[in-house]
Scaffold this motif. Structure first.
Motif, mmCIF file in Angstrom:
data_model
loop_
_atom_site.group_PDB
_atom_site.id
_atom_site.type_symbol
_atom_site.label_atom_id
_atom_site.label_comp_id
_atom_site.label_asym_id
_atom_site.label_seq_id
_atom_site.Cartn_x
_atom_site.Cartn_y
_atom_site.Cartn_z
ATOM 1 N N LYS A 20 0.668 -1.264 -0.045
ATOM 2 C CA LYS A 20 0.139 -0.080 -0.077
ATOM 3 C C LYS A 20 0.605 1.251 0.002
ATOM 4 C CE LYS A 20 -2.219 1.793 3.616
ATOM 5 N NZ LYS A 20 -2.836 1.995 4.821
ATOM 6 N N GLU A 21 2.055 1.212 0.890
ATOM 7 C CA GLU A 21 2.762 2.585 0.939
ATOM 8 C C GLU A 21 3.549 2.684 -0.473
ATOM 9 O OE1 GLU A 21 3.310 5.003 3.092
ATOM 10 O OE2 GLU A 21 1.518 4.123 4.198
ATOM 11 N N LEU A 22 4.015 1.587 -0.925
ATOM 12 C CA LEU A 22 4.666 1.772 -2.281
ATOM 13 C C LEU A 22 3.794 2.135 -3.316
ATOM 14 C CD1 LEU A 22 6.808 -1.685 -2.248
ATOM 15 C CD2 LEU A 22 7.541 0.852 -1.860
ATOM 16 N N LEU A 23 2.579 1.725 -3.334
ATOM 17 C CA LEU A 23 1.616 2.245 -4.459
ATOM 18 C C LEU A 23 1.441 3.788 -4.289
ATOM 19 C CD1 LEU A 23 -0.982 -0.466 -4.706
ATOM 20 C CD2 LEU A 23 0.595 0.155 -6.423
ATOM 21 N N LEU A 24 1.087 4.249 -2.884
ATOM 22 C CA LEU A 24 0.803 5.422 -2.650
ATOM 23 C C LEU A 24 1.998 6.506 -3.144
ATOM 24 C CD1 LEU A 24 -0.782 5.070 0.920
ATOM 25 C CD2 LEU A 24 -1.937 6.110 -0.950
ATOM 26 N N ARG A 25 3.174 5.839 -2.900
ATOM 27 C CA ARG A 25 4.561 6.765 -3.150
ATOM 28 C C ARG A 25 4.983 6.654 -4.748
ATOM 29 N NH1 ARG A 25 7.837 6.509 2.216
ATOM 30 N NH2 ARG A 25 6.227 6.403 3.436
ATOM 31 N N GLY A 26 4.166 5.710 -5.399
ATOM 32 C CA GLY A 26 4.583 5.476 -6.984
ATOM 33 C C GLY A 26 6.015 4.630 -7.164
ATOM 34 N N ARG A 27 6.133 3.629 -6.003
ATOM 35 C CA ARG A 27 7.356 2.940 -6.000
ATOM 36 C C ARG A 27 6.898 1.585 -6.174
ATOM 37 N NH1 ARG A 27 11.995 5.946 -6.518
ATOM 38 N NH2 ARG A 27 11.806 7.884 -5.408
ATOM 39 N N SER A 28 8.041 0.851 -6.683
ATOM 40 C CA SER A 28 7.699 -0.798 -6.835
ATOM 41 C C SER A 28 8.673 -1.607 -5.897
ATOM 42 C CB SER A 28 8.333 -1.008 -8.046
ATOM 43 O OG SER A 28 9.652 -1.207 -8.203
ATOM 44 N N VAL A 29 8.431 -2.786 -5.743
ATOM 45 C CA VAL A 29 8.920 -3.770 -5.086
ATOM 46 C C VAL A 29 10.623 -3.854 -5.349
ATOM 47 C CG1 VAL A 29 9.146 -6.199 -4.067
ATOM 48 C CG2 VAL A 29 6.924 -4.988 -4.201
ATOM 49 N N ARG A 30 10.707 -3.746 -6.658
ATOM 50 C CA ARG A 30 12.049 -3.621 -7.184
ATOM 51 C C ARG A 30 12.802 -2.568 -6.737
ATOM 52 N NH1 ARG A 30 14.186 -6.537 -11.129
ATOM 53 N NH2 ARG A 30 12.302 -7.048 -11.827
ATOM 54 N N TRP A 31 12.265 -1.589 -6.694
ATOM 55 C CA TRP A 31 12.822 -0.146 -6.015
ATOM 56 C C TRP A 31 13.296 -0.327 -4.571
ATOM 57 C CZ3 TRP A 31 11.104 2.686 -2.191
ATOM 58 C CH2 TRP A 31 12.025 3.857 -1.752
ATOM 59 N N LEU A 32 12.252 -0.740 -3.850
ATOM 60 C CA LEU A 32 12.409 -1.066 -2.466
ATOM 61 C C LEU A 32 13.650 -2.317 -2.207
ATOM 62 C CD1 LEU A 32 11.825 -0.452 0.518
ATOM 63 C CD2 LEU A 32 9.843 -2.287 0.280
ATOM 64 N N ALA A 33 13.618 -3.171 -3.063
ATOM 65 C CA ALA A 33 14.746 -4.247 -2.961
ATOM 66 C C ALA A 33 15.827 -3.601 -3.128
ATOM 67 C CB ALA A 33 14.485 -5.526 -3.828
ATOM 68 N N GLU A 34 16.166 -2.847 -4.137
ATOM 69 C CA GLU A 34 17.475 -2.372 -4.474
ATOM 70 C C GLU A 34 17.894 -1.162 -3.509
ATOM 71 O OE1 GLU A 34 16.838 -0.434 -8.452
ATOM 72 O OE2 GLU A 34 16.661 -1.901 -9.261
ATOM 73 N N GLU A 35 16.958 -0.619 -2.676
ATOM 74 C CA GLU A 35 17.179 0.371 -1.718
ATOM 75 C C GLU A 35 17.740 -0.363 -0.430
ATOM 76 O OE1 GLU A 35 16.780 3.947 -1.247
ATOM 77 O OE2 GLU A 35 16.977 3.709 -3.366
ATOM 78 N N ILE A 36 17.459 -1.738 -0.412
ATOM 79 C CA ILE A 36 17.646 -2.406 0.850
ATOM 80 C C ILE A 36 19.017 -3.037 0.506
ATOM 81 C CG2 ILE A 36 17.063 -4.364 2.289
ATOM 82 C CD1 ILE A 36 14.066 -3.393 1.819
ATOM 83 N N GLY A 37 19.029 -3.626 -0.721
ATOM 84 C CA GLY A 37 20.257 -4.276 -1.190
ATOM 85 C C GLY A 37 19.867 -5.905 -1.151
ATOM 86 N N VAL A 38 18.633 -6.018 -1.376
ATOM 87 C CA VAL A 38 18.325 -7.651 -1.614
ATOM 88 C C VAL A 38 17.753 -7.775 -3.082
ATOM 89 C CG1 VAL A 38 18.266 -8.027 0.766
ATOM 90 C CG2 VAL A 38 15.912 -7.306 -0.620
ATOM 91 N N SER A 39 17.468 -8.949 -3.369
ATOM 92 C CA SER A 39 16.744 -9.229 -4.589
ATOM 93 C C SER A 39 15.071 -9.092 -4.546
ATOM 94 C CB SER A 39 17.022 -10.496 -5.142
ATOM 95 O OG SER A 39 16.286 -11.647 -4.619
ATOM 96 N N ALA A 40 14.497 -8.646 -5.519
ATOM 97 C CA ALA A 40 13.000 -8.486 -5.729
ATOM 98 C C ALA A 40 12.437 -9.626 -5.073
ATOM 99 C CB ALA A 40 12.620 -7.829 -6.846
ATOM 100 N N PRO A 41 12.902 -10.948 -5.746
ATOM 101 C CA PRO A 41 12.055 -12.212 -5.287
ATOM 102 C C PRO A 41 12.184 -12.360 -3.696
ATOM 103 C CG PRO A 41 13.401 -12.456 -7.545
ATOM 104 C CD PRO A 41 13.607 -11.228 -6.815
#
Length: 67
Positions: free
Chosen positions: A13-34
């Motif tokens: 929900k937060e990602l959708l509100l911010r127009g971000r993707s799981v892939r973006w978040l994974a890159e920010e954290i340093g893990v793979s999207a899967p």
């Protein structure tokens, strides 16, 4: 298709509100999207990753976050 956990749904929900993707978040954290998706769906525990997700998205912990 697996359903998201309560934590996963809140993150999505937060990602959708911010127009971000799981892939973006994974890159920010340093893990793979899967890997992150597995955590959001409850297939992996990912305690340290959940903490990083909370920090990056600045979200409060949800009931399920007791780890």
């Amino acid at each position: 298709m697996s359903k998201y956990t309560e934590f996963g749904a809140e993150v999505r929900k937060e990602l959708l509100l911010r127009g971000r993707s799981v892939r973006w978040l994974a890159e920010e954290i340093g893990v793979s999207a899967p890997y992150l998706t597995d955590i959001l769906k409850g297939n992996r525990k990912g305690t340290a990753v959940k903490v990083k997700v909370q920090e990056i998205l600045n979200i409060e912990s949800v009931k399920e976050m007791r780890f």
